[in-house]
Design an enzyme around this catalytic site. Structure first.
Site, PDB file in Angstrom:
ATOM      1  N   SER A   1       0.834  -1.214   0.000  1.00 12.31           N
ATOM      2  CA  SER A   1       0.000   0.000   0.000  1.00 12.31           C
ATOM      3  C   SER A   1       0.868   1.264   0.000  1.00 12.31           C
ATOM      4  CB  SER A   1      -0.990   0.005   1.165  1.00 12.31           C
ATOM      5  OG  SER A   1      -0.318   0.037   2.399  1.00 12.31           O
TER       6      SER A   1
ATOM      7  N   MET B   1      10.747  -6.832   4.424  1.00 13.66           N
ATOM      8  CA  MET B   1      10.977  -7.439   5.728  1.00 13.66           C
ATOM      9  C   MET B   1      12.282  -8.241   5.762  1.00 13.66           C
ATOM     10  SD  MET B   1       8.429  -6.063   7.032  1.00 13.66           S
ATOM     11  CE  MET B   1       8.017  -6.716   8.616  1.00 13.66           C
TER      12      MET B   1
ATOM     13  N   HIS C   1       8.977   2.694   9.162  1.00 17.00           N
ATOM     14  CA  HIS C   1       8.779   1.748  10.273  1.00 17.00           C
ATOM     15  C   HIS C   1       7.536   2.173  11.072  1.00 17.00           C
ATOM     16  CE1 HIS C   1       9.929  -1.223  13.233  1.00 17.00           C
ATOM     17  NE2 HIS C   1       9.630  -0.336  14.170  1.00 17.00           N
TER      18      HIS C   1
HETATM   19  C1  GAR Z   1       4.173  -0.753   6.720  1.00 15.93           C
HETATM   20  O1  GAR Z   1       3.230  -0.458   7.712  1.00 15.93           O
HETATM   21  C2  GAR Z   1       5.571  -0.548   7.234  1.00 15.93           C
HETATM   22  O2  GAR Z   1       5.651   0.410   8.235  1.00 15.93           O
HETATM   23  C3  GAR Z   1       5.920  -1.899   7.763  1.00 15.93           C
HETATM   24  O3  GAR Z   1       5.327  -2.807   6.878  1.00 15.93           O
HETATM   25  C4  GAR Z   1       4.123  -2.243   6.388  1.00 15.93           C
HETATM   26  C5  GAR Z   1       4.045  -2.506   4.899  1.00 15.93           C
HETATM   27  O4  GAR Z   1       2.780  -2.197   4.421  1.00 15.93           O
HETATM   28  N1  GAR Z   1       7.332  -2.076   7.816  1.00 15.93           N
HETATM   29  C6  GAR Z   1       7.960  -2.730   8.774  1.00 15.93           C
HETATM   30  O5  GAR Z   1       7.373  -3.276   9.692  1.00 15.93           O
HETATM   31  C7  GAR Z   1       9.459  -2.764   8.638  1.00 15.93           C
HETATM   32  N2  GAR Z   1      10.062  -3.158   9.847  1.00 15.93           N
HETATM   33  P1  GAR Z   1       2.519  -2.098   2.843  1.00 15.93           P
HETATM   34  O6  GAR Z   1       3.119  -3.357   2.210  1.00 15.93           O
HETATM   35  O7  GAR Z   1       1.029  -2.059   2.719  1.00 15.93           O
HETATM   36  O8  GAR Z   1       3.182  -0.852   2.339  1.00 15.93           O
END
Ligand code: GAR
Length: 187
Positions: free
Chosen positions: A15, A88, A107
C-alpha cells in the site's frame, strides 16, 4: 526538475508502494519509480507495479547471491535512491556500502521506540499514549539510522492492534512522501 531514479523494495501488500506511485506522478515530486524489487513472489504489491507498467524483479532469497542480482538490476536501471516499503529483510553491509545514505525505510512506530517486529502488540502492552511512524535512513543497525521524519497520533483506550495498524498506515501515506520531499528539497 530532474527526478531521482528510484527503486522500491516490498515484501507484501504494497500500500505504501501504491501511494508512492501515485505521488510520484506529480511533476514536482522528486522521485521517479523505475523498478520494484520483491523478495516474495506472492506479494500483492507486485500488482501495482504490473498495473503501472513499472519493471519488477522477484528475488529468491534462498540463493546466496540474490543481493548481487538486485545490485546488477539497480545498475541496469540507473537507480540512485531506494525506498524500503514493507521490505521485511535485513540489507547486508556490502549492499549498504554501495548505497550509503541512499536507502530509506518506513517503520510503524515512533523510533527509537519499538524497533523490530510485532510493534503494535508491544506498543499496547507497554501502555503507550502515543504512537506513529518513522522514516529513517538505513544503516547497519536494525531500524537505527538517522531519522528523517515522524508522524504521531494519540492512542485511544479502545484501539486494538488492527486499529493501530490502520491509523499508523494512514500516517505512513503522508510521512513517506514528506520525508522524500525533505531529503531532496535542497538538492
Ligand atoms: C508498513 O506499515 C511498514 O511500516 C511496515 O510494513 C508495512 C508494509 O505495508 N514495515 C515494517 O514493519 C518494517 N520493519 P505495505 O506493504 O502495505 O506498504
Amino acid at each position: 526538475m530532474v527526478k531521482k531514479n528510484t527503486c522500491i523494495f516490498i515484501s507484501g501488500k504494497g500500500s505504501n508502494l501504491k501511494n508512492l506511485i501515485k505521488r510520484s506522478r506529480d511533476y514536482n515530486f522528486p522521485i521517479k519509480i523505475k523498478l520494484v524489487v520483491s523478495d516474495n513472489k506472492e506479494a500483492l504489491g507486485l500488482n501495482y507495479a504490473k498495473k503501472n507498467s513499472i519493471p519488477f524483479l522477484i528475488v529468491n532469497t534462498k540463493s546466496s547471491n540474490y543481493e548481487n542480482i538486485i545490485l546488477q538490476n539497480l545498475k541496469k536501471y540507473n537507480i540512485s535512491f531506494i525506498c524500503l516499503a514493507g521490505y521485511m529483510r535485513i540489507i547486508s553491509k556490502n549492499f549498504l556500502i554501495k548505497y550509503r545514505k541512499k536507502i530509506i525505510n518506513i517503520h510503524p512506530s515512533l523510533l527509537p521506540k519499538f524497533k523490530g517486529l510485532n510493534t503494535f502488540s508491544r506498543i499496547l502492552k507497554n501502555k503507550e499514549k502515543k504512537t506513529g511512524c518513522t522514516v529513517h535512513f538505513v544503516n547497519e543497525k536494525l531500524d537505527g539510522g538517522a531519522i528523517i521524519y515522524r508522524k504521531s497520533f494519540f492512542i485511544n483506550r479502545e484501539d486494538d492492534e488492527q486499529i493501530l495498524k490502520i491509523k499508523t498506515q494512514r500516517l505512513e501515506y503522508l510521512a513517506f512522501p514528506e520525508a522524500i520531499i525533505k531529503i531532496f528539497r535542497n538538492n
